[in-house]
Design a protein around this motif. Structure first.
Motif, short mmCIF file in Angstrom:
data_model
loop_
_atom_site.label_atom_id
_atom_site.label_comp_id
_atom_site.label_asym_id
_atom_site.label_seq_id
_atom_site.Cartn_x
_atom_site.Cartn_y
_atom_site.Cartn_z
N ALA A 1 14.63 12.58 -46.66
CA ALA A 1 15.62 11.48 -47.55
C ALA A 1 15.14 10.14 -46.84
N THR A 2 14.71 9.39 -45.62
CA THR A 2 14.21 7.99 -46.22
C THR A 2 12.42 8.02 -46.58
N GLN A 3 11.77 8.87 -46.62
CA GLN A 3 10.75 8.66 -47.17
C GLN A 3 10.67 9.55 -48.88
N GLY A 4 12.00 10.12 -49.12
CA GLY A 4 12.32 9.87 -50.22
C GLY A 4 12.48 8.86 -51.05
N LEU A 5 13.42 8.17 -50.22
CA LEU A 5 14.19 6.48 -50.94
C LEU A 5 12.38 5.95 -50.71
N HIS A 6 11.14 6.18 -49.92
CA HIS A 6 9.97 5.44 -50.25
C HIS A 6 9.87 5.69 -51.34
N ILE A 7 9.16 7.15 -51.87
CA ILE A 7 8.68 7.09 -53.00
C ILE A 7 8.91 6.83 -54.63
N ILE A 8 11.24 6.67 -54.15
CA ILE A 8 11.53 6.81 -55.48
C ILE A 8 11.62 5.80 -55.33
N THR A 9 11.75 4.31 -54.53
CA THR A 9 12.18 2.77 -54.45
C THR A 9 10.27 1.98 -54.64
N GLY A 10 10.01 2.53 -54.61
CA GLY A 10 8.32 2.26 -55.34
C GLY A 10 8.12 3.23 -56.55
N LEU A 11 8.50 4.12 -56.92
CA LEU A 11 7.94 3.92 -57.81
C LEU A 11 8.85 3.38 -58.95
N ALA A 12 10.23 3.41 -58.71
CA ALA A 12 11.14 2.53 -59.18
C ALA A 12 10.64 1.17 -59.80
N GLN B 1 11.32 15.30 -56.99
CA GLN B 1 10.43 15.92 -56.31
C GLN B 1 10.98 16.40 -54.79
N VAL B 2 12.20 15.81 -54.06
CA VAL B 2 12.71 15.38 -53.15
C VAL B 2 13.51 16.30 -53.49
N VAL B 3 14.43 16.04 -54.55
CA VAL B 3 15.63 17.05 -53.91
C VAL B 3 15.19 18.89 -54.68
N GLY B 4 14.40 18.93 -55.45
CA GLY B 4 14.31 20.55 -55.41
C GLY B 4 15.78 20.92 -56.68
N PRO C 1 17.04 22.93 -59.58
CA PRO C 1 16.77 22.75 -60.85
C PRO C 1 16.49 21.13 -61.57
N LEU C 2 16.55 20.68 -60.18
CA LEU C 2 15.94 19.24 -60.33
C LEU C 2 14.28 19.01 -60.52
N ARG C 3 14.12 19.74 -59.71
CA ARG C 3 12.72 19.58 -60.03
C ARG C 3 11.93 19.83 -60.51
N ASN C 4 11.98 19.42 -62.09
CA ASN C 4 11.18 20.06 -63.16
C ASN C 4 11.33 18.75 -63.56
N LEU C 5 12.49 17.18 -62.92
CA LEU C 5 12.22 15.78 -63.83
C LEU C 5 10.77 15.55 -63.27
N ALA C 6 10.68 16.04 -61.93
CA ALA C 6 8.72 15.52 -62.42
C ALA C 6 7.82 16.43 -62.36
N PHE C 7 8.23 16.25 -64.00
CA PHE C 7 6.63 17.02 -64.60
C PHE C 7 4.95 16.32 -64.79
N TRP D 1 7.66 14.82 -51.29
CA TRP D 1 8.17 15.94 -51.71
C TRP D 1 9.27 16.62 -50.46
N SER D 2 10.02 17.52 -50.97
CA SER D 2 10.83 18.56 -49.71
C SER D 2 10.95 19.45 -50.90
N THR D 3 11.34 20.41 -49.49
CA THR D 3 11.64 21.62 -49.64
C THR D 3 12.43 22.09 -48.01
N THR D 4 13.31 23.04 -48.81
CA THR D 4 14.72 23.30 -47.23
C THR D 4 13.67 25.22 -47.64
N GLN D 5 13.96 25.59 -46.34
CA GLN D 5 13.53 27.31 -46.10
C GLN D 5 14.47 27.56 -45.52
#
Lengths: 434, 156
Positions: free
Chosen positions: A93-104, A257-260, A262-268, A340-344
């Motif tokens: 979450a924190t690193q996802g926010l870092h990348i998302i807010t940076g890109l935005a 890239q963070v949520v993965g 079906p949303l992962r396709n958004l990061a095309f 990016w992240s992936t839960t397994q």
């Protein structure tokens, strides 16, 4: 509170020519002015604050005070707490926010620089001591911002044309950027207040093309409002809407890239925009087995996990030994600093169980070493809290099958909320310190 | 206080913020020069990014925008239909260019040589995807323009 006021002792500077971009009337867009700059800034500032805070949190999450976790000398220690292990998705979450807010922030930053470019060429170049300092601060702010955004954007695409090491450059560059930003906010908060008071925060967005004219002057301040504007060909709401669409689009790619799922396709257009496949080991790899300097026989039947406590060698365990022990299971993410992240679903031996076998119950920290011979991230040191978290494990299986070589066979570390690269793969040795 | 304002040009708080800003920046630069191994490259990238953006990138894209406006609005600067056409070009162009600026290492397959081996990902798919994005943006914008154009003509 602003040097834009004109009643101060002038500073003698050589005059600039009344030509090119320095010429009065060179910049013609009627959209530029203090309201536009202020609106863009009020969108930019919260994004930058979140991006900066999550950036420093990421630094803390690496726990640079332990072992050789710190990749460089930070000058001063800026971490005051042990990085938690709960919730498990914290670092994602924190690193996802870092990348998302940076890109935005990127489209807004570009628009903001466009909006204020006339002030780069203002005459006279320096009006007062405060103005000189402010302009020096702006040079630090803009070059620092472009530097930090450029290095960050290149890093998430694994492209390093700059030659210097990314982590310290991005880290210290952000101090230059933020120092410049503080001075800028102190200098300009009055302009924002006056512009919003005079024109309203959102009112100019209602103007259609006929009513899109130059912004009114702000009394006693110099602004980017053109003296002799061309007629408008774009409304303010279209400009803001376009910038917003770019910002939302980039944020969506970061989110994918963070949520993965079906949303992962958004990061095309992002490197981690693809679902790797449906198999149990088909998920993202940061570093493949092929790319590291480990020979096949090192991960074969002769592989042993070595445990060590305070310099005293402990038991050597084969993979069969480990598989014969009690396995725990947990759904945990791998969350990369690249956003990016992936839960397994992992299964393996609880770390506290390995500590017990090593005679290191209640150990203060553990260093986990990989079979890799090179690379600064071939080992990681965990805090006591990370060692004792119930889901922390030396994983042997993922999604019900053996780990693949790419995912760290024979055994890898998986710790909740730990930055991805610290979840050491191809583990060779665990060194406990009591 | 009035005297200070006249001599300095702003409040003491501004001076304090300026001194803190320069001190922190100087400290960070000293640290980075010691830490990264290639201090000259850092300077090059700090100054270079400023020059590249302010003196090259911005004038080029702003110039292209002005050029597009001149061509499309030649002789008829207040023609609503032409202004709409201009914006239906500018908006997709801005979005496509921003996407390119951010993702050009992927689009032009510039990532480190070991990228594919290291991550198991492909480098080749991205140019096609970006071109597809361009097509969607420009075609979508053109379709919306065609629909709007009827209304604009009716009004004119």
């Amino acid at each position: 509170m602003s040097d834009d006021r004109t009643d101060s002792r002038p500073i003698p500077v050589p005059p600039l020519p009344d030509a090119g971009p320095f010429r009065t009337g060179y910049f013609k867009s009627p959209l530029r002015g203090p309201w536009l700059s202020s609106l863009l800034s009020s969108a930019l500032l919260p994004l930058i604050v979140i991006c900066a805070l999550t950036g420093f949190l990421s630094h803390a999450a690496y726990q640079p005070d332990l072992g050789e976790n710190g990749l460089f000398d930070e000058g001063v220690d800026l971490y005051f707490f042990d990085w938690p292990t709960s919730p498990a998705w914290l670092y994602a979450a924190t690193q996802g926010l870092h990348i998302i807010t940076g890109l935005a922030a990127i489209p807004i930053l570009l628009a903001k620089l466009w909006a204020v470019i006339p002030q780069l060429f203002e005459r006279p170049a320096v009006r007062s001591a405060a103005h000189l300092f402010e302009r020096l601060g702006l040079a630090l702010l803009v070059s620092g911002a472009l530097f930090v955004f450029a290095t960050g954007v290149l890093n998430i695409q694994i492209y390093y044309p700059f030659g210097f090491s990314f982590v310290p450059a991005h880290y210290f560059g952000s101090f230059v950027f933020l120092a410049g930003l503080v001075l800028h906010v102190v200098s300009k908060v009055g302009v924002m207040r006056d512009a919003f008071r005079q024109q309203g925060v959102l009112a100019p967005l209602r103007d259609d093309l006929e009513h899109t004219e130059r912004e009114p002057d702000l009394e006693g301040r110099r602004t980017a409002v053109p003296g002799n504007p061309a007629p408008a060909t774009m409304t303010r709401r279209l400009l803001i809407g376009t910038v917003g669409a770019g910002s939302v689009g980039l944020a969506a790619m970061g989110t994918g890239q963070v949520v993965g799922g079906p949303l992962r396709n958004l990061a095309f257009l992002a490197p981690r925009g693809e679902n790797a496949g449906d198999g149990p080991n088909d998920f993202m790899v940061n570093k493949s087995f092929e790319a590291v300097d480990i020979r096949m026989e090192e991960v074969g039947s002769s592989w042993r996990l070595a445990l060590e406590t305070d310099g005293k060698p402990g038991p050597m365990l084969s993979r069969d030994d480990l598989m014969g022990m009690e396995l725990i299971e947990a759904d945990l993410p791998i969350a990369c600093v690249e956003g990016w992240s992936t839960t397994q679903r992992w299964s393996g031996i609880r770390l506290t169980e390995l500590a017990r076998m090593a005679g290191a119950e209640g150990a203060a920290e553990v260093e986990v070493r990989s079979l890799q011979k090179g690379g600064v991230l071939r080992k990681a040191t965990l805090t006591r809290g990370q060692l004792e978290a119930p889901d922390s494990m030396l994983a042997l299986k993922v999604n019900g099958v053996d780990l693949s070589l790419d995912h760290g066979f024979p055994a890898r570390l998986i710790v909740p909320a730990l930055p991805g690269v610290h979840n050491t793969k191809w583990v060779k040795k665990m060194v406990f310190k009591t | 206080m009035k005297r200070f304002r006249y001599e300095y040009g702003d409040s003491p708080v501004h001076l304090l913020a300026a001194l803190v800003c320069f001190a922190v920046s100087a400290w960070a630069l000293v640290q980075v020069f010691g830490a990264v191994g290639m201090p000259l490259n850092v300077v090059k990238w700090l100054v270079g990014s400023l020059v590249l953006h302010d003196l090259i990138l911005l004038p080029v894209y702003a110039g292209l925008g002005v050029l597009a406006a001149r061509v499309l609005l030649r002789g008829r600067p207040r023609d609503r239909l032409r202004i709409a056409a201009l914006n239906h070009l500018r908006v997709p162009a801005i979005l496509a260019a921003t996407a390119f600026l951010v993702w050009y290492p992927m689009i032009l397959a510039k990532s480190n040589p070991g990228f594919e081996r290291t991550t198991g990902l492909t480098k080749d798919a991205y140019l096609g995807r970006w071109l597809l994005l361009c097509a969607v943006l420009f075609v979508g914008s053109a379709v919306i323009f065609a629909i709007r154009a009827r209304g604009l003509r009716a009004k004119a």
